[in-house]
Write a protein that holds these residues in place. Structure first.
Motif, PDB file in Angstrom:
ATOM      1  N   LEU A 278       2.809   5.267  -7.191  1.00 24.46           N
ATOM      2  CA  LEU A 278       2.068   4.417  -6.182  1.00 24.46           C
ATOM      3  C   LEU A 278       3.529   3.869  -5.044  1.00 24.46           C
ATOM      4  CD1 LEU A 278      -0.882   2.495  -6.864  1.00 24.46           C
ATOM      5  CD2 LEU A 278      -0.940   3.949  -5.176  1.00 24.46           C
ATOM      6  N   LYS A 279       4.374   3.255  -5.778  1.00 29.05           N
ATOM      7  CA  LYS A 279       5.581   2.782  -5.357  1.00 29.05           C
ATOM      8  C   LYS A 279       6.488   3.836  -4.557  1.00 29.05           C
ATOM      9  CE  LYS A 279       9.698  -0.088  -6.114  1.00 29.05           C
ATOM     10  NZ  LYS A 279      10.463  -0.719  -7.038  1.00 29.05           N
TER      11      LYS A 279
ATOM     12  N   SER B 204     -14.961   4.576  -0.584  1.00 27.25           N
ATOM     13  CA  SER B 204     -13.794   4.310   0.452  1.00 27.25           C
ATOM     14  C   SER B 204     -12.752   3.912  -0.290  1.00 27.25           C
ATOM     15  CB  SER B 204     -14.534   3.706   1.534  1.00 27.25           C
ATOM     16  OG  SER B 204     -15.676   4.073   2.364  1.00 27.25           O
ATOM     17  N   VAL B 205     -11.399   4.506   0.300  1.00 28.21           N
ATOM     18  CA  VAL B 205     -10.160   4.024  -0.195  1.00 28.21           C
ATOM     19  C   VAL B 205      -9.615   3.271   0.766  1.00 28.21           C
ATOM     20  CG1 VAL B 205      -8.016   4.736  -1.130  1.00 28.21           C
ATOM     21  CG2 VAL B 205      -9.959   6.081  -1.567  1.00 28.21           C
ATOM     22  N   ASP B 206      -9.181   2.008   0.545  1.00 26.57           N
ATOM     23  CA  ASP B 206      -8.424   1.042   1.480  1.00 26.57           C
ATOM     24  C   ASP B 206      -7.168   0.986   1.143  1.00 26.57           C
ATOM     25  OD1 ASP B 206      -7.792  -0.661   3.181  1.00 26.57           O
ATOM     26  OD2 ASP B 206      -9.121  -2.555   2.372  1.00 26.57           O
ATOM     27  N   PHE B 207      -6.295   1.475   1.952  1.00 28.27           N
ATOM     28  CA  PHE B 207      -4.589   1.397   1.634  1.00 28.27           C
ATOM     29  C   PHE B 207      -4.244   0.193   1.467  1.00 28.27           C
ATOM     30  CE2 PHE B 207      -5.340   6.043   1.848  1.00 28.27           C
ATOM     31  CZ  PHE B 207      -4.127   6.353   1.234  1.00 28.27           C
ATOM     32  N   SER B 208      -5.123  -0.859   2.352  1.00 23.42           N
ATOM     33  CA  SER B 208      -4.519  -2.202   2.243  1.00 23.42           C
ATOM     34  C   SER B 208      -4.730  -2.946   0.938  1.00 23.42           C
ATOM     35  CB  SER B 208      -5.049  -3.165   3.404  1.00 23.42           C
ATOM     36  OG  SER B 208      -6.562  -3.137   3.390  1.00 23.42           O
ATOM     37  N   ASN B 209      -5.684  -2.400   0.117  1.00 22.62           N
ATOM     38  CA  ASN B 209      -5.929  -2.643  -1.241  1.00 22.62           C
ATOM     39  C   ASN B 209      -5.390  -1.794  -2.395  1.00 22.62           C
ATOM     40  OD1 ASN B 209      -7.307  -3.707  -3.419  1.00 22.62           O
ATOM     41  ND2 ASN B 209      -9.135  -4.161  -2.578  1.00 22.62           N
ATOM     42  N   VAL B 210      -4.815  -2.336  -3.394  1.00 18.36           N
ATOM     43  CA  VAL B 210      -3.981  -1.164  -4.162  1.00 18.36           C
ATOM     44  C   VAL B 210      -4.977  -0.683  -5.307  1.00 18.36           C
ATOM     45  CG1 VAL B 210      -3.086  -2.735  -5.942  1.00 18.36           C
ATOM     46  CG2 VAL B 210      -1.917  -0.915  -5.413  1.00 18.36           C
ATOM     47  N   GLU B 211      -6.213  -1.570  -5.367  1.00 15.84           N
ATOM     48  CA  GLU B 211      -7.014  -1.265  -6.685  1.00 15.84           C
ATOM     49  C   GLU B 211      -7.643   0.119  -6.751  1.00 15.84           C
ATOM     50  OE1 GLU B 211     -10.090  -4.305  -6.781  1.00 15.84           O
ATOM     51  OE2 GLU B 211      -8.967  -5.650  -7.765  1.00 15.84           O
ATOM     52  N   THR B 212      -8.124   0.536  -5.476  1.00 14.31           N
ATOM     53  CA  THR B 212      -8.811   1.908  -5.416  1.00 14.31           C
ATOM     54  C   THR B 212      -7.743   2.899  -5.695  1.00 14.31           C
ATOM     55  OG1 THR B 212     -10.393   1.179  -4.091  1.00 14.31           O
ATOM     56  CG2 THR B 212     -10.414   3.515  -4.443  1.00 14.31           C
ATOM     57  N   LEU B 213      -6.485   2.838  -5.231  1.00 11.98           N
ATOM     58  CA  LEU B 213      -5.421   3.747  -5.050  1.00 11.98           C
ATOM     59  C   LEU B 213      -4.841   3.797  -6.819  1.00 11.98           C
ATOM     60  CD1 LEU B 213      -3.463   2.808  -2.219  1.00 11.98           C
ATOM     61  CD2 LEU B 213      -4.761   4.610  -2.435  1.00 11.98           C
TER      62      LEU B 213
ATOM     63  N   VAL C 237       8.806   4.416 -20.344  1.00 13.89           N
ATOM     64  CA  VAL C 237       8.907   3.208 -19.670  1.00 13.89           C
ATOM     65  C   VAL C 237      10.343   2.926 -19.086  1.00 13.89           C
ATOM     66  CG1 VAL C 237       7.147   1.853 -20.806  1.00 13.89           C
ATOM     67  CG2 VAL C 237       9.445   1.995 -21.938  1.00 13.89           C
ATOM     68  N   ASP C 238      11.219   3.747 -19.204  1.00 17.13           N
ATOM     69  CA  ASP C 238      12.733   3.664 -18.795  1.00 17.13           C
ATOM     70  C   ASP C 238      12.647   4.329 -17.328  1.00 17.13           C
ATOM     71  OD1 ASP C 238      13.698   2.625 -20.965  1.00 17.13           O
ATOM     72  OD2 ASP C 238      14.253   4.328 -21.669  1.00 17.13           O
ATOM     73  N   SER C 239      11.510   5.233 -17.255  1.00 16.92           N
ATOM     74  CA  SER C 239      11.244   5.587 -15.713  1.00 16.92           C
ATOM     75  C   SER C 239      11.380   4.506 -14.531  1.00 16.92           C
ATOM     76  CB  SER C 239      10.283   6.458 -15.446  1.00 16.92           C
ATOM     77  OG  SER C 239      10.168   7.390 -16.430  1.00 16.92           O
ATOM     78  N   THR C 240      11.964   5.012 -13.344  1.00 16.77           N
ATOM     79  CA  THR C 240      11.930   4.009 -12.127  1.00 16.77           C
ATOM     80  C   THR C 240      12.078   4.808 -11.058  1.00 16.77           C
ATOM     81  OG1 THR C 240      13.107   1.949 -11.431  1.00 16.77           O
ATOM     82  CG2 THR C 240      14.588   4.075 -12.177  1.00 16.77           C
ATOM     83  N   VAL C 241      12.000   3.962  -9.823  1.00 14.08           N
ATOM     84  CA  VAL C 241      12.052   4.500  -8.546  1.00 14.08           C
ATOM     85  C   VAL C 241      13.060   3.934  -7.766  1.00 14.08           C
ATOM     86  CG1 VAL C 241      10.605   4.960  -6.301  1.00 14.08           C
ATOM     87  CG2 VAL C 241       9.544   5.319  -8.534  1.00 14.08           C
ATOM     88  N   LEU C 242      13.791   4.685  -7.137  1.00 11.77           N
ATOM     89  CA  LEU C 242      14.736   4.098  -6.328  1.00 11.77           C
ATOM     90  C   LEU C 242      14.714   4.690  -4.803  1.00 11.77           C
ATOM     91  CD1 LEU C 242      18.019   4.381  -8.509  1.00 11.77           C
ATOM     92  CD2 LEU C 242      16.675   2.302  -7.932  1.00 11.77           C
ATOM     93  N   PRO C 243      14.793   3.873  -3.716  1.00 15.34           N
ATOM     94  CA  PRO C 243      14.875   4.136  -2.550  1.00 15.34           C
ATOM     95  C   PRO C 243      16.211   5.157  -2.112  1.00 15.34           C
ATOM     96  CG  PRO C 243      15.646   2.053  -2.416  1.00 15.34           C
ATOM     97  CD  PRO C 243      15.129   2.257  -3.996  1.00 15.34           C
ATOM     98  N   GLY C 244      16.122   6.170  -1.472  1.00 15.46           N
ATOM     99  CA  GLY C 244      17.401   7.124  -1.318  1.00 15.46           C
ATOM    100  C   GLY C 244      17.315   8.314  -2.206  1.00 15.46           C
ATOM    101  N   LEU C 245      18.480   8.871  -2.204  1.00 15.84           N
ATOM    102  CA  LEU C 245      18.592  10.051  -3.154  1.00 15.84           C
ATOM    103  C   LEU C 245      19.518   9.767  -4.410  1.00 15.84           C
ATOM    104  CD1 LEU C 245      18.484  13.356  -1.046  1.00 15.84           C
ATOM    105  CD2 LEU C 245      16.938  12.725  -3.009  1.00 15.84           C
ATOM    106  N   LEU C 246      19.461  10.335  -5.455  1.00 17.00           N
ATOM    107  CA  LEU C 246      20.390  10.523  -6.699  1.00 17.00           C
ATOM    108  C   LEU C 246      20.835  11.823  -6.650  1.00 17.00           C
ATOM    109  CD1 LEU C 246      18.590   8.421  -9.441  1.00 17.00           C
ATOM    110  CD2 LEU C 246      20.520   7.826  -7.797  1.00 17.00           C
ATOM    111  N   ILE C 247      22.116  12.334  -6.674  1.00 19.45           N
ATOM    112  CA  ILE C 247      22.771  13.512  -6.965  1.00 19.45           C
ATOM    113  C   ILE C 247      23.497  13.312  -8.089  1.00 19.45           C
ATOM    114  CG2 ILE C 247      24.091  15.188  -5.910  1.00 19.45           C
ATOM    115  CD1 ILE C 247      23.594  14.172  -3.286  1.00 19.45           C
TER     116      ILE C 247
END
Length: 572
Positions: free
Chosen positions: A179-180, A141-150, A210-220
């Motif tokens: 995941l983020k 089972s995958v519990d989305f409140s627990n990040v381990e299985t994800l 390792v220079d990869s990153t995630v930002l909310p919103g959009l990059l143009i």
């Protein structure tokens, strides 16, 4: 005009599976797919033979998309697998290898195809009922409140494709980013019909992973930006930035001669008239307090300069793929005309800023509340980046499927060997009326059941590429890989430490057997859902929905091919 040669009659090929050419092609395709399977799979370089780009991959979508298949039987197989991949993104190689194994094992039986198909459908129903039952011991089972299985699920996908060329640090970094990014796309306020957002992958090649990153919103991407200059943007009274989105060209080329003849008065310039229309549009945008204008296509330099002088940021060449996320992010409705503006088409942003990654410059659109995010994906080479992009898209899709059905299956060949053991156990305890209902003998059922189980075990064996032995235990039915060059010993516990999925450790009383030959497996007991020592941070997992679909598609396609009596081929 008369024909240069007479029309040829169609070619009729009876019993295609008995033809040597079909058998050889099927065996060749199966070998290519098996050698590409899993984290230790061998890479393939594909090109069209007359130049063009070279694709280095071990992914089914790229492999089947670049392979030129001429045999009608193989075209049915590859089309079926490609359709599965288009719907689920994952388990393409599993589906294709299993389908080839079903065909090879079933056609060698001295059982009529019609009987084989009926029995195999019954075996498939046993598998599906088991996989969907609470008693299933090869699912978690995958519990989305627990990040381990994800984390296990995403990491398993990232490490399954060696062409990405990732080390452990990079895998861990990307796992958390994927995941983020996925969590950014989940709405904070759940409604009756919640719609997931979108993660837009931004390519940055030639830099460290390792220079990869995630930002909310959009990059143009905006190459014209000068980072040293202060950012001044027109805002409304509420300090928000009003936005306008255009899907039509704003380059002043609205008059297309191909659409018909245009009557123009003497001395009137079409170009000047169109430019005046654009400048009038710009004046209206400034009057409406628009601070950001985005265009899918090209914007006229004079219009861009006018907007800039009035504190409006203009971005053109956004591209078709960004139009939908731009609309969701800002609330803007794409306008398909420059001659009429509607106040209801405008959207808004909380803020925007300039960002720079490597040598690329971007405008970062920051919304008030968003389900849109940007994954800045870096890799050292273009080949590795292309493979990594496909893997990250697969991981995102798998997480979406898992949210709908929060289950995962054990990887590393353990689900296949466990299912094979389960089917052997079930098929030896069937009531007598089952054979009557299927209109077959017990011997025929046993032959098809053995072929079904050997096909599942063929997939598990395909994960071993180092010439080492592949084992299964008689307690849990899991898959174990012996390192190459190891001596043949009576106590395999001295050579193996963990099963393929990582759930079980070696113990003295597991009793292993080789995953080879045609001998039946002893009846085994059910395996527990969890090992005695919890190791959820080390499990190899696979997408439940994709694997179940792959199992069904593989058997249905194999049965379709086994049932072929004729192929009619036009030779003209």
């Amino acid at each position: 005009m008369s024909r240069l040669e007479a029309k040829k009659p169609p070619l009729f090929i009876s019993e295609p599976l008995t033809r040597d050419a079909v058998s050889q092609s099927l065996s060749l395709l199966s070998g290519i797919l098996k050698s590409s399977y899993g984290p230790a799979g061998r890479l393939k370089q594909l090109h069209n033979g007359v130049g063009g780009c070279v694709c280095t991959t071990s992914q089914s979508s790229a492999l089947l998309g670049h392979l030129s298949v001429s045999q009608p039987v193989l075209r049915v197989l590859t089309a079926s697998v490609q359709n599965h991949v288009s719907r689920f993104s994952d388990c393409g190689l599993f589906t294709a290898i299993l389908c080839c194994a079903f065909i090879e094992n079933f056609r060698s039986l001295n059982v009529a195809p019609f009987t084989v198909i009926k029995i195999s459908k019954h075996l498939l129903s046993l598998c599906m009922d088991y996989l969907k039952s609470e008693a299933c011991a090869c699912r978690v089972s995958v519990d989305f409140s627990n990040v381990e299985t994800l984390v296990c699920l995403v990491r398993s996908i990232l490490t399954s494709k060696p062409a990405c060329m990732l080390n452990k640090t990079e895998v861990d970094h990307l796992t958390m980013l994927v995941l983020k990014a996925f969590l950014f796309t989940v709405p904070c306020h759940v409604e009756t019909n919640a719609i997931l957002g979108k993660c837009v992958i931004v390519p940055v090649k030639g830099t460290r992973v390792v220079d990869s990153t995630v930002l909310p919103g959009l990059l143009i991407e905006a190459p014209e930006i000068q980072l040293g200059k202060p950012l001044a943007v027109k805002r409304t009274g509420s300090n928000a930035i009003k936005t306008a989105l255009f899907s039509v060209s704003m380059a002043g080329d609205g008059f297309n001669p191909e659409e018909g003849t245009i009557a123009v008065h003497h001395g009137v310039s079409l170009e000047a008239s169109e430019l005046n229309e654009l400048l009038n549009l710009g004046k209206q945008l400034v009057k409406d307090e628009v601070g950001l204008v985005m265009c899918q296509k090209v914007m006229h330099p004079c219009l861009k300069q006018y907007l800039k002088e009035n504190g409006v940021i203009a971005v053109d060449r956004a591209g078709l793929c960004l139009m939908e996320p731009l609309g969701r992010l800002t609330g803007s409705k794409p306008m398909a005309s420059i001659h009429s503006l509607s106040l209801g088409c405008y959207g808004s942003l909380k803020d925007l800023c300039f960002e720079s990654f490597a040598s690329k410059h971007f405008i970062h659109l920051i919304p008030e509340d968003t389900v849109i995010c940007s994954l800045i994906l870096c890799n050292r080479s273009e080949t590795a980046w292309d493979e990594l992009k496909r893997v990250c898209e697969t991981a995102e899709h798998v997480l979406q499927l898992t949210m709908k059905e929060p289950l995962a299956l054990l990887g590393g060949g353990c689900t296949e060997t466990h299912l094979a053991s389960y089917i052997r156990h079930k098929s030896s305890h069937l009531p007598a009326n089952t054979f009557k209902d299927l209109d077959c003998s017990q011997t025929q059922y046993q032959l098809v059941s053995d072929g079904f189980c050997h096909s599942l075990e063929t997939v598990a064996r395909s994960l071993g590429h180092n010439n080492g032995e592949v084992l299964t235990d008689m307690v849990y039915g899991h898959c174990w890989f012996v390192p190459s060059g190891s001596p043949c010993v009576s106590n395999w516990a001295d050579l193996v430490s963990k099963c393929g999925c990582g759930m079980n450790s070696n113990t003295k009383d597991l009793n292993w057997r080789f995953l080879q030959g045609q001998s039946s497996s002893p009846i085994i007991q059910s395996c527990p859902k969890e090992p005695s020592e919890k190791v959820t941070d080390l499990l190899t997992l696979e997408c439940f929905a994709a694997k179940c679909s792959g199992l069904q598609v593989a058997l249905e396609t194999a049965n379709l091919i086994l049932d072929l009596s004729y192929i009619v081929e036009d030779q003209n």
